[in-house]
Write an enzyme that holds these catalytic residues in place. Structure first.
Site, short mmCIF file in Angstrom:
data_model
loop_
_atom_site.label_atom_id
_atom_site.label_comp_id
_atom_site.label_asym_id
_atom_site.label_seq_id
_atom_site.Cartn_x
_atom_site.Cartn_y
_atom_site.Cartn_z
N ARG A 229 33.36 28.79 39.17
CA ARG A 229 33.42 30.75 39.87
C ARG A 229 33.35 31.03 41.25
NH1 ARG A 229 32.89 35.70 36.57
NH2 ARG A 229 31.00 36.80 37.71
N HIS A 298 41.17 39.75 38.58
CA HIS A 298 40.26 38.83 37.84
C HIS A 298 40.72 39.02 36.11
CE1 HIS A 298 36.42 39.09 39.83
NE2 HIS A 298 37.57 40.46 40.51
N GLU A 373 41.19 43.33 34.82
CA GLU A 373 40.51 41.51 33.79
C GLU A 373 41.64 41.11 33.30
OE1 GLU A 373 38.15 39.43 34.54
OE2 GLU A 373 36.53 41.02 35.00
ZN LIG Z 1 36.57 37.21 37.85
#
Ligand SMILES: [Zn+2]
Ligand SMILES: *[C@@H]1O[C@H](CO)[C@@H](O)[C@H](O)[C@H]1NC(C)=O
Length: 413
Positions: A229, A298, A373
Site C-alpha cells: 500500500r 481509491h 473509493e
Molecule cells: Zn486508498
C-alpha cells in the site's frame, strides 16, 4: 496462547530479492471492533510486527479491521478471536486464487486497453503515444521523482484558455490497481468519445490527470507484493518500509487516525511531506491555475468522501459537498445498481489525518474535493477482477458527469 506470543510468532514475512510473494491459502478475515480493549489488542498486534498483514488497520471502535492470515496461523488466530471475543468473518478463503484470477487468462490484444491491468511502464508508454497523437490539447508534466527515482507524471487536457481546472489524482495507494485503470479509461474517453456530455466536459474544463502517484509502490505491487500500500522509502528508526502517503500531507499531519509506527499501514511518516511523492504533488498542485475541484481515486468500499478526516466537525460548505455527493452516487447507481455512500471522511468511514483531499481543501484552498473509493465492498477487495475495469469506469464516469453538473449548479465550476 496470549496475544503477545501470537504477535511474535505470527505473520513474519520475509522476501529474498527477486521473489514474488505468494498467498497460497491465506485467508482474509474481517474483524468487528466492539470495545476499547479489542481495539487495543488489535493495534498491539499491528504495532508488534510488520503491520503488512492488516489490510484495513484497526482504527476505531465500531469499525472493522481486515487481516491476512497464513494457513499455519489459522489455529492461533481463532484462539485469539475467542480470547478477546472478536466477532469475525472469513472474507477471502484463498487470497492467491483471487490474485491468480485477477488478470484475464488470455490477453486479447497487445496494445494498451482496459481488459487487463498494466504496469507503470506500459501506462507511461501509452501516455507518450497520446502526447504524440494529441499535441495541441495534451501537455506532459514530469512533476516529481520518487524515492526510487521513478518519474511521477501528469498530463493536462485543455481545449481552450481560461477554463476552470479539475484535478484527478490516482493510485496514491499502490495496491489499488483499479484506480490507474479507471483514470486512464476516463482520459481515453475524454480524448476520443463522441458523447455530447463528455465533449462538453472536455470543452469547458481543463483536466489534470496523475494516473499513478505512488510509482514505487505500484511497481512493487507488480514485481513483488500485490498487497503493498505505502511508499517505498526506508527510515533509520525501523526495519519497516514506507509511509502511508495519504496520511503524509501537511494538514493536521500525525493527528487522529494515523499511526506513528513505521510498521503500520497508516504510518504518517516522520514529518509532513517526508515522502518525495506527496511533496512533489503538493508543489505541483500549487502551480495549477484556477483549480476548482480535486479528486483522489481509491478502492475499495464504494464511498464518495469529502473533507474533513481529522475532525467530525463539518467543513464550511459541508452541505454543498453532501448535495454534490448525493447526486453523484445516485448517478453511479443508475447503470448497474452499484451502491455508494457519501459523507465527510470522519463520519462516513473513520478519522484520518493528512490526506490529499483535506490538504487540497484546507491548505491549497480548492473549494471542493472528493475521494472516490471504487468497487467492491470486500468480496475481491483490492484484487478486483480485470473484467470489472470497464463497468467500474463507466459508472464512475456517470458519477463524474453528475458531480460536475451539480457543482456547476452550485456555482463551484
Ligand atoms: Zn486508498
Ligand atoms: C536516485 O538517484 C540519485 C542521483 O543519481 C542517487 O544518488 C540515489 O542513490 C538514487 N536512489 C535510489 C533509491 O536508487
Amino acid at each position: 496462547m496470549n496475544f503477545l506470543t501470537l504477535a511474535i510468532l505470527s505473520l513474519c514475512f520475509l522476501l529474498t530479492s527477486g521473489e514474488k510473494a505468494r498467498f497460497e491459502n491465506y485467508r482474509v478475515y474481517s474483524i468487528k471492533i466492539q470495545n476499547e480493549q479489542q481495539l487495543e489488542v488489535l493495534q498491539y498486534l499491528e504495532n508488534s510486527q510488520n503491520g503488512l498483514f492488516y489490510i484495513e488497520s484497526p482504527i476505531s471502535v465500531f469499525k472493522s479491521a481486515e487481516i491476512i492470515v497464513a494457513p499455519h496461523r489459522f489455529a492461533d488466530i481463532t484462539e485469539f478471536f475467542e480470547r478477546y471475543q472478536l466477532e469475525n468473518e472469513i472474507r477471502v478463503d484463498n487470497l492467491q486464487k483471487l490474485i491468480d484470477n485477477e488478470q484475464p487468462k488470455f490477453t486479447p490484444r497487445a496494445t494498451f486497453g482496459w481488459e487487463k491491468y498494466y504496469d507503470l511502464e506500459n501506462i507511461y508508454s501509452w501516455l507518450d503515444q497520446l502526447l504524440e497523437q494529441y499535441p495541441n490539447e495534451l501537455t506532459n508534466y514530469n512533476f516529481g521523482t520518487s524515492y526510487e527515482n521513478r518519474t511521477i507524471r501528469a498530463v493536462k487536457l485543455s481545449r481552450k484558455k481560461g477554463n476552470p481546472t479539475i484535478f484527478i489524482e490516482s493510485t496514491i495507494h499502490a495496491r489499488e490497481w483499479i484506480t490507474a485503470a479507471t483514470a486512464t479509461y476516463i482520459l481515453n474517453e475524454f480524448l476520443s468519445s463522441s458523447d455530447p456530455q463528455i465533449k462538453e466536459l472536455v470543452e469547458n474544463y481543463d483536466w489534470v490527470f496523475v494516473p499513478v502517484l505512488n510509482v514505487d509502490g505500484y511497481a512493487y505491487t507488480h514485481s513483488t507484493n500485490r498487497m503493498w500500500r505505502k511508499t517505498r522509502q526506508p527510515y533509520s528508526s525501523s526495519s519497516c518500509i514506507g509511509s502511508d502517503p495519504n496520511r503524509n500531507f501537511d494538514f493536521h499531519h500525525g493527528d487522529v487516525g494515523s499511526s506513528t509506527n513505521p510498521c503500520s499501514e497508516t504510518y504518517a511518516g516522520p514529518k509532513p511531506f517526508s515522502e518525495p511523492e506527496t511533496f512533489a504533488i503538493s508543489e505541483f498542485i500549487k502551480t495549477v491555475d484556477n483549480l476548482k475541484l480535486y479528486m483522489s481515486f481509491h478502492s475499495y468500499s464504494q464511498l464518495l468522501l469529502f473533507p474533513f478526516g481529522h475532525t467530525y466537525d463539518h467543513a464550511p460548505n459541508h452541505k454543498d459537498m453532501f448535495q454534490i455527493g448525493t447526486k453523484t452516487i445516485e448517478a453511479i447507481s443508475k447503470r448497474y445498481g452499484t451502491d455508494y455512500v457519501t459523507g465527510n471522511i470522519a463520519e462516513a468511514i473513520y478519522l484520518a489525518s493528512g490526506s490529499s483531499i483535506d490538504w487540497a481543501y484546507g491548505v491549497a484552498n480548492v473549494p471542493i474535493s472528493f475521494t472516490f473509493e471504487f468497487r467492491d465492498k470486500g468480496q475481491h477487495g483490492f484484487i478486483l477482477p480485470a473484467d470489472q475495469i470497464i463497468p467500474n469506469s463507466l459508472e464512475v464516469l456517470d458519477g463524474l458527469k453528475a458531480l460536475v453538473k451539480e457543482a456547476k449548479l452550485l456555482k463551484y465550476l
